[in-house]
Design a protein around this motif. Structure first.
Motif, PDB file in Angstrom:
ATOM      1  N   ILE A 162     -34.666 -66.933 -48.877  1.00 41.72           N
ATOM      2  CA  ILE A 162     -33.479 -67.698 -49.308  1.00 41.72           C
ATOM      3  C   ILE A 162     -32.198 -67.039 -48.817  1.00 41.72           C
ATOM      4  CG2 ILE A 162     -34.571 -68.822 -51.274  1.00 41.72           C
ATOM      5  CD1 ILE A 162     -33.176 -66.647 -53.031  1.00 41.72           C
ATOM      6  N   ALA A 163     -32.227 -65.710 -48.671  1.00 42.89           N
ATOM      7  CA  ALA A 163     -31.033 -65.025 -48.155  1.00 42.89           C
ATOM      8  C   ALA A 163     -30.773 -65.430 -46.718  1.00 42.89           C
ATOM      9  CB  ALA A 163     -31.210 -63.516 -48.254  1.00 42.89           C
ATOM     10  N   VAL A 164     -31.825 -65.574 -45.945  1.00 40.43           N
ATOM     11  CA  VAL A 164     -31.659 -65.963 -44.540  1.00 40.43           C
ATOM     12  C   VAL A 164     -31.096 -67.381 -44.456  1.00 40.43           C
ATOM     13  CG1 VAL A 164     -32.871 -66.356 -42.367  1.00 40.43           C
ATOM     14  CG2 VAL A 164     -33.422 -64.343 -43.751  1.00 40.43           C
ATOM     15  N   VAL A 165     -31.476 -68.237 -45.402  1.00 44.88           N
ATOM     16  CA  VAL A 165     -30.871 -69.567 -45.431  1.00 44.88           C
ATOM     17  C   VAL A 165     -29.356 -69.436 -45.654  1.00 44.88           C
ATOM     18  CG1 VAL A 165     -30.821 -71.812 -46.580  1.00 44.88           C
ATOM     19  CG2 VAL A 165     -33.002 -70.607 -46.295  1.00 44.88           C
ATOM     20  N   GLY A 166     -28.969 -68.518 -46.524  1.00 43.49           N
ATOM     21  CA  GLY A 166     -27.543 -68.273 -46.758  1.00 43.49           C
ATOM     22  C   GLY A 166     -26.824 -67.828 -45.495  1.00 43.49           C
ATOM     23  N   MET A 214     -31.874 -62.297 -57.786  1.00 47.30           N
ATOM     24  CA  MET A 214     -30.468 -62.547 -58.080  1.00 47.30           C
ATOM     25  C   MET A 214     -29.592 -62.326 -56.843  1.00 47.30           C
ATOM     26  SD  MET A 214     -32.288 -62.116 -60.720  1.00 47.30           S
ATOM     27  CE  MET A 214     -32.588 -62.924 -62.233  1.00 47.30           C
ATOM     28  N   VAL A 215     -29.793 -61.241 -56.130  1.00 45.44           N
ATOM     29  CA  VAL A 215     -28.906 -60.967 -54.998  1.00 45.44           C
ATOM     30  C   VAL A 215     -29.199 -61.916 -53.846  1.00 45.44           C
ATOM     31  CG1 VAL A 215     -30.289 -59.174 -53.842  1.00 45.44           C
ATOM     32  CG2 VAL A 215     -27.804 -59.159 -53.642  1.00 45.44           C
ATOM     33  N   ASP A 216     -30.459 -62.254 -53.638  1.00 47.20           N
ATOM     34  CA  ASP A 216     -30.755 -63.165 -52.529  1.00 47.20           C
ATOM     35  C   ASP A 216     -30.260 -64.565 -52.841  1.00 47.20           C
ATOM     36  OD1 ASP A 216     -32.305 -61.538 -50.471  1.00 47.20           O
ATOM     37  OD2 ASP A 216     -33.284 -60.987 -52.339  1.00 47.20           O
ATOM     38  N   THR A 217     -30.306 -64.942 -54.126  1.00 47.61           N
ATOM     39  CA  THR A 217     -29.694 -66.214 -54.511  1.00 47.61           C
ATOM     40  C   THR A 217     -28.197 -66.176 -54.220  1.00 47.61           C
ATOM     41  OG1 THR A 217     -31.348 -66.639 -56.226  1.00 47.61           O
ATOM     42  CG2 THR A 217     -29.238 -67.775 -56.446  1.00 47.61           C
ATOM     43  N   ALA A 218     -27.571 -65.044 -54.523  1.00 48.21           N
ATOM     44  CA  ALA A 218     -26.125 -64.922 -54.278  1.00 48.21           C
ATOM     45  C   ALA A 218     -25.817 -65.080 -52.791  1.00 48.21           C
ATOM     46  CB  ALA A 218     -25.618 -63.581 -54.790  1.00 48.21           C
ATOM     47  N   PHE A 269     -35.862 -60.451 -37.135  1.00 44.63           N
ATOM     48  CA  PHE A 269     -35.678 -60.632 -38.575  1.00 44.63           C
ATOM     49  C   PHE A 269     -34.382 -61.418 -38.820  1.00 44.63           C
ATOM     50  CE2 PHE A 269     -38.604 -57.488 -40.798  1.00 44.63           C
ATOM     51  CZ  PHE A 269     -39.410 -57.290 -39.681  1.00 44.63           C
ATOM     52  N   GLY A 270     -34.448 -62.369 -39.719  1.00 46.47           N
ATOM     53  CA  GLY A 270     -33.310 -63.250 -39.954  1.00 46.47           C
ATOM     54  C   GLY A 270     -32.093 -62.567 -40.537  1.00 46.47           C
ATOM     55  N   LEU A 271     -32.314 -61.626 -41.455  1.00 38.84           N
ATOM     56  CA  LEU A 271     -31.162 -60.938 -42.055  1.00 38.84           C
ATOM     57  C   LEU A 271     -30.358 -60.215 -40.985  1.00 38.84           C
ATOM     58  CD1 LEU A 271     -32.636 -59.327 -45.309  1.00 38.84           C
ATOM     59  CD2 LEU A 271     -31.199 -61.350 -45.141  1.00 38.84           C
ATOM     60  N   ASP A 272     -31.059 -59.593 -40.043  1.00 38.82           N
ATOM     61  CA  ASP A 272     -30.382 -58.818 -38.999  1.00 38.82           C
ATOM     62  C   ASP A 272     -29.501 -59.735 -38.140  1.00 38.82           C
ATOM     63  OD1 ASP A 272     -32.367 -57.259 -40.062  1.00 38.82           O
ATOM     64  OD2 ASP A 272     -33.506 -57.030 -38.199  1.00 38.82           O
ATOM     65  N   GLN A 273     -30.074 -60.896 -37.795  1.00 40.85           N
ATOM     66  CA  GLN A 273     -29.331 -61.816 -36.924  1.00 40.85           C
ATOM     67  C   GLN A 273     -28.135 -62.405 -37.680  1.00 40.85           C
ATOM     68  OE1 GLN A 273     -30.505 -61.435 -33.974  1.00 40.85           O
ATOM     69  NE2 GLN A 273     -32.350 -60.418 -34.779  1.00 40.85           N
ATOM     70  N   GLY A 274     -28.358 -62.697 -38.950  1.00 47.75           N
ATOM     71  CA  GLY A 274     -27.289 -63.314 -39.732  1.00 47.75           C
ATOM     72  C   GLY A 274     -26.092 -62.400 -39.911  1.00 47.75           C
ATOM     73  N   ILE A 275     -26.356 -61.171 -40.297  1.00 50.49           N
ATOM     74  CA  ILE A 275     -25.229 -60.253 -40.523  1.00 50.49           C
ATOM     75  C   ILE A 275     -24.501 -59.979 -39.210  1.00 50.49           C
ATOM     76  CG2 ILE A 275     -26.603 -58.117 -40.285  1.00 50.49           C
ATOM     77  CD1 ILE A 275     -23.776 -58.612 -42.818  1.00 50.49           C
TER      78      ILE A 275
END
Lengths: 505, 435
Positions: free
Chosen positions: B49-53, B121-125, B392-398
């Motif tokens: 869900i964080a990667v969707v964010g 909670m944090v990934d929802t945020a 990894f999606g988080l890496d690309q997103g940030i």
């Protein structure tokens, strides 16, 4: 002479020469309780660290002193605590260094066989030697009347030891504490060790489960792991040593992992059963359930005060089974004739705290002193590898009290002697009141952190700040130079502030 | 490395290529039917869900840079937001969420919880932050953009932040239907500023009490390597909240007392990483002041022998772990993207570092995109360094967001215009600067 109670040395250790020597020191087989004096200036219940310190101190003042012990002189520290555990820890370090010999440019021995019986024999020898200083005979020589037996208060100024009544002007409760066994279904039926019994074994289990990630659990888990025992440690909290700083606990977890220990954090043992000669322990971590099979279980989940068999109600002494004897800041109980010291009443259950509190209690009880427990600066150390030592406030405590705090941190990889010794895992963190050099507390994680913390403790007691430490020459080639480096960092920030430059640049 | 200055500053063209390649991850891994985005490119990987964010935040960047049409971006965003609106919120073991929060990992096809993951909670945020970013960008008075904004508002209002507070008011980290709230709590500085700001700014379920203060009281202000900073070991902690919130020049109580701010703190975190890499206490291959980047990332433990390392002594290897300085864990694994994602904080240093790292270890890129990590102390498959598989999606997103914030400040500007961010910051005690 009164009739002696049945003398029953409470030890299941092998009956070798070392044990005979220790028991002769701490519970002589031919002991006869003396004829009591009509009234004692001070009766002390418990001959552990606090009780013995108090007895010597009171006798030195010329007081008529009786010391009552129901089991072994020397208490936890000598018999089932610090002394045997540190002996084992030292040997376990040797085995760890043998396995890591190549790290020091030494060829690793081809076949490292752990002689566990020899390890325990060495421990018993050391324990016997140190027991000489805690012997009954020395106390008697210091004019202390020693009674073996169970003490029970009968009134506000009297108690009995067995059938023998003792009258007192003042009394000191120093009965210590015992292991707090977790209430896990099946644990008692399946059998387990505590620190009261683990030092009696002569053969290492093949697989060991340690329940509890506090100081005792961590120390023993690492030692047994290094003795080649497949060791699993289960800790309910997300980190070991929950009282300590997160980084310290994290470094310890990393160290355990390097030792090959199986770490189960945020995990609880919920049931034990014995099947086919092994113990099956059900574990639960959040929603994950698993079962581990081991040969032995060691519980290290804290200690509870020995207060429930003293008939304290008869003496008007308030207590409970969690906190122990209720005391004020002067170590007085509700009955102002009666004081308490050590593990029986203090949250910090350390040998040195018992010693310090006993000295305060004696001065307050016999010399009209007004010394306060809260004024003590108490360091402590968990003797893992690396050791984790602390004194004074944690950052969180300072911030909760709205004290602005700044930490000067030196990783041990910046300390030359730590590099030469391959002891770079750890740090020196010294917390100061921001804008000053006043030391609020410190945490040291290092191979010899227990030795290093004493310098900070001395500085705090003496009111010495980081500037003075920075001016103090520290021998080059010591790991304690890490403390000096932290003080030097403070001095650089001070200089930077004075010159308007940044310390970082 | 020899003492030859092989460093160079990354040029604008390379930066652009890397940012665009990072965006390619989202185009590659999105399920166009429901808008969910995979956590990694690995086979059968579920949605995070964080990667969707991050994806929702990246689409506006892609529109501005011409990598995607506005219509496509709106469609993809609305698809995702509709899915979450209609998702199973019963909190059952195979639902999508509960109390407005979502399980960390979801099936890419059905959106049902997978891997027995926690309600995070944090990934929802981070997901909500993405939704609000999209709502701030897509402001046209068209039916689909109006719907997008309404969906983002609905999803934000539905999150019951108050339910997730513990007795001290601190936000808990997770919940599972099988066991309730997890034991873990936020201790010390971490990526949770964006979580607290959103929770405090909520028009429906704003945090009660002094949860933010209860969290900041666990901070550690340290002088390390002669830098005064709010300590946290991994780099991502010093980046994630900054991806959305412009923390330049605004201060909460803690930072006011320290006469600093979180942006400056992240700059110092860069300096501490450099110092650590320069010291390189474990003598890993490759580390120096222009080669660093210890953060949460993939690692080489799976199937990798301990022996066979090139320069370091025997070292415990880790898989996916939050690597950090100076206390570790550190197994010689670095993340090129993590260094570059610190670009807004210390541009000169970071541009030189990122370029130098790529020059020395070009294998850290695959398909011109940063892999999660590389480890020069370990031999790779034909390449110089061990390299993590896939992306990894988080890496690309940030990376997309921080490069964009460096280049135009676009995400910061969008979120400054989101009223809830300002409210949340002020309730957390932030003052000054653009506030």
């Amino acid at each position: 002479m009164s009739m002696p109670r049945s003398i029953r040395p409470h030890s299941e250790a092998p009956e070798d020469a070392y044990e005979r020597e220790r028991l002769d020191s701490v519970r002589p087989a031919d002991w006869h309780n003396p004829q009591p004096a009509p009234r004692y200036d001070l009766v002390i219940i418990g001959a552990g660290s606090a009780g013995q310190v108090a007895a010597y101190a009171a006798a030195a003042l010329g007081a008529r002193v009786a010391l009552v012990e129901h089991n072994l002189f020397g208490g936890n520290c000598l018999n089932i605590g610090c002394v045997p555990s540190k002996s084992l820890i030292r040997t376990s370090r040797v085995y760890a260094e043998m396995r890591n010999a190549e790290q020091y440019g030494v060829q690793r021995p081809a076949d490292i066989q752990v002689d566990f019986a020899a390890v325990m024999r060495r421990m018993r020898g050391i324990r016997a030697r140190i027991s000489r200083a805690a012997s009954v005979h020395r106390l008697v020589a210091a004019n202390v009347d020693v009674f073996f037996g169970d003490a029970r208060f009968t009134d506000s100024d009297s108690l009995t030891v067995g059938d023998t009544p003792l009258q007192f002007k003042k009394a000191l409760i120093a009965t210590g504490a015992r292991p707090d066994t977790p209430s896990i279904p099946g644990l008692a039926e399946s059998g387990y060790f505590t620190n009261e019994t683990i030092f009696n074994i002569t053969e290492a289990p093949r697989r060991l489960l340690v329940i509890g990630g506090g100081p005792l659990g961590c120390e023993m888990a690492q030692a047994f792991c290094r003795f080649g025992v497949h060791t699993i440690i289960v800790q309910e909290r997300p980190l070991f040593l929950p009282r300590e700083e997160r980084d310290a606990a994290q470094i310890l977890a990393d160290s355990f992992a390097r030792d090959g220990m199986e770490i189960r954090l945020n995990c609880k043992a919920v049931a034990v059963r014995a099947e086919n000669g092994e113990k099956l322990v059900d574990l639960i971590s959040d929603d994950y359930r698993s079962t581990v099979a081991v040969d032995a279980i060691l519980t290290g989940t804290g200690r509870v005060p020995n207060v429930d068999e003293l008939n304290l109600d008869a003496a008007g002494v308030a207590y409970d089974n969690t906190v122990g004897v209720h005391i004020d800041d002067f170590l007085r109980t509700d009955n102002h004739r009666i004081y308490a010291a050590g593990d029986a009443c203090l949250p910090d259950k350390f040998n040195h705290t018992a010693d310090a509190s006993a000295r305060i209690a004696i001065r307050n009880a016999l010399q009209s002193g007004h010394e306060r427990l809260s004024e003590l600066v108490i360091p402590w150390c968990t003797y893992t590898d690396p050791e984790i030592a602390h004194v004074g406030m944690y950052v969180r405590q300072a911030l909760e009290h709205e004290i602005p705090v700044k930490t000067f941190t030196v990783p041990m990889h910046d300390v030359d002697r730590a590099i030469t010794d391959d002891d770079e895992m750890g740090f020196v963190k010294i917390h100061v009141r921001e804008g000053t050099d006043q030391i609020l507390g410190a945490t040291i994680v290092a191979r010899h952190a227990g030795e290093m913390i004493n310098e900070i403790t001395l500085a705090m007691v003496a009111g010495v700040g980081l500037s003075t430490i920075a001016r103090t020459i520290h021998s080059y080639g010591t790991q304690a130079e890490g403390i000096k480096l932290a003080a030097d960092a403070y001095e650089r920030t001070r200089t930077a502030a004075a010159t308007g430059s940044r310390s970082e640049s | 490395m020899e003492n030859i200055d092989d460093t160079r500053v990354m040029d604008e063209q390379t930066l652009d290529q890397l940012q665009r390649a990072a965006f390619g991850y989202f185009a590659q891994t999105v399920n166009p039917v429901n808008g969910l985005v995979a956590d990694t490119t690995r086979e059968n990987c579920p949605c995070s869900i964080a990667v969707v964010g991050f994806a929702l935040s990246a689409y506006p960047v892609a529109v501005e840079r011409g990598w995607m049409t506005r219509a496509d971006a709106v469609e993809r965003s609305v698809t995702a937001l509709r899915f979450f609106r209609d998702s199973d919120q019963s909190g059952s073991p195979d639902a999508t969420g509960f109390k407005g929060f979502y399980y960390h990992f979801l099936s890419m096809d059905t959106g049902a919880r997978v891997w027995r993951s926690e309600l995070s909670m944090v990934d929802t945020a981070l997901f909500i932050a993405g939704a609000l970013t999209a709502a701030s960008y897509f402001t046209a008075h068209t039916a689909d953009e109006i719907e997008l904004r309404e969906l983002a508002e609905l999803l934000y209002r539905r999150v019951d932040w108050r339910w997730a507070q513990d007795e001290q008011g601190v936000i808990r980290q997770g919940w599972k239907p099988e066991c309730g709230f997890l034991h873990y709590v936020w201790q010390g500085y971490n990526e949770a500023i964006v979580l607290y700001v959103l929770a405090l700014g909520s028009p429906t379920h704003a945090l009660e009490g002094s949860g933010y203060e209860a969290w900041t009281v666990t901070y550690q202000w340290e002088n390390l390597y002669d830098y005064d900073f709010l300590y946290a070991g991994p780099l991502f902690i010093h980046q994630f909240s900054h991806a959305w919130i412009d923390l330049r020049g605004i201060q909460d109580r803690f930072m006011r007392e320290k006469q600093s701010d979180y942006f400056e703190n992240s700059r110092r975190a860069v300096m501490v990483q450099r110092e650590y890499a320069r010291r390189n206490p474990n003598e890993f291959a490759g580390y120096d002041e222009y080669c660093w980047g210890l953060t949460a990332c993939d690692g080489p433990n799976d199937g990798m022998p301990e022996l066979g390392q090139r320069s370091a002594p025997r070292q415990h290897l880790f898989g996916y772990a939050a690597r950090g300085v100076p206390y570790g864990p550190d197994d010689g694994t670095m993340s090129g993207w993590a260094a570059l994602a610190s670009l807004p904080f210390a541009p000169d240093i970071v541009l030189r570092t990122a370029s130098t790292m790529l020059q020395r270890y070009p294998e850290m890129l695959s398909e011109q995109r940063y892999t999660s990590s590389f480890n020069p102390s370990l031999p790779g498959r034909g390449a110089d360094a061990w390299v993590s598989t896939g992306h990894f999606g988080l890496d690309q997103g940030i990376l997309i967001m921080m490069i964009e914030n460096y280049r135009t400040g676009m995400i910061w500007r969008l979120m400054r215009e989101c009223p809830y961010i300002g409210i949340g910051l002020r309730r957390a005690g932030f003052r000054g600067g653009w506030l």
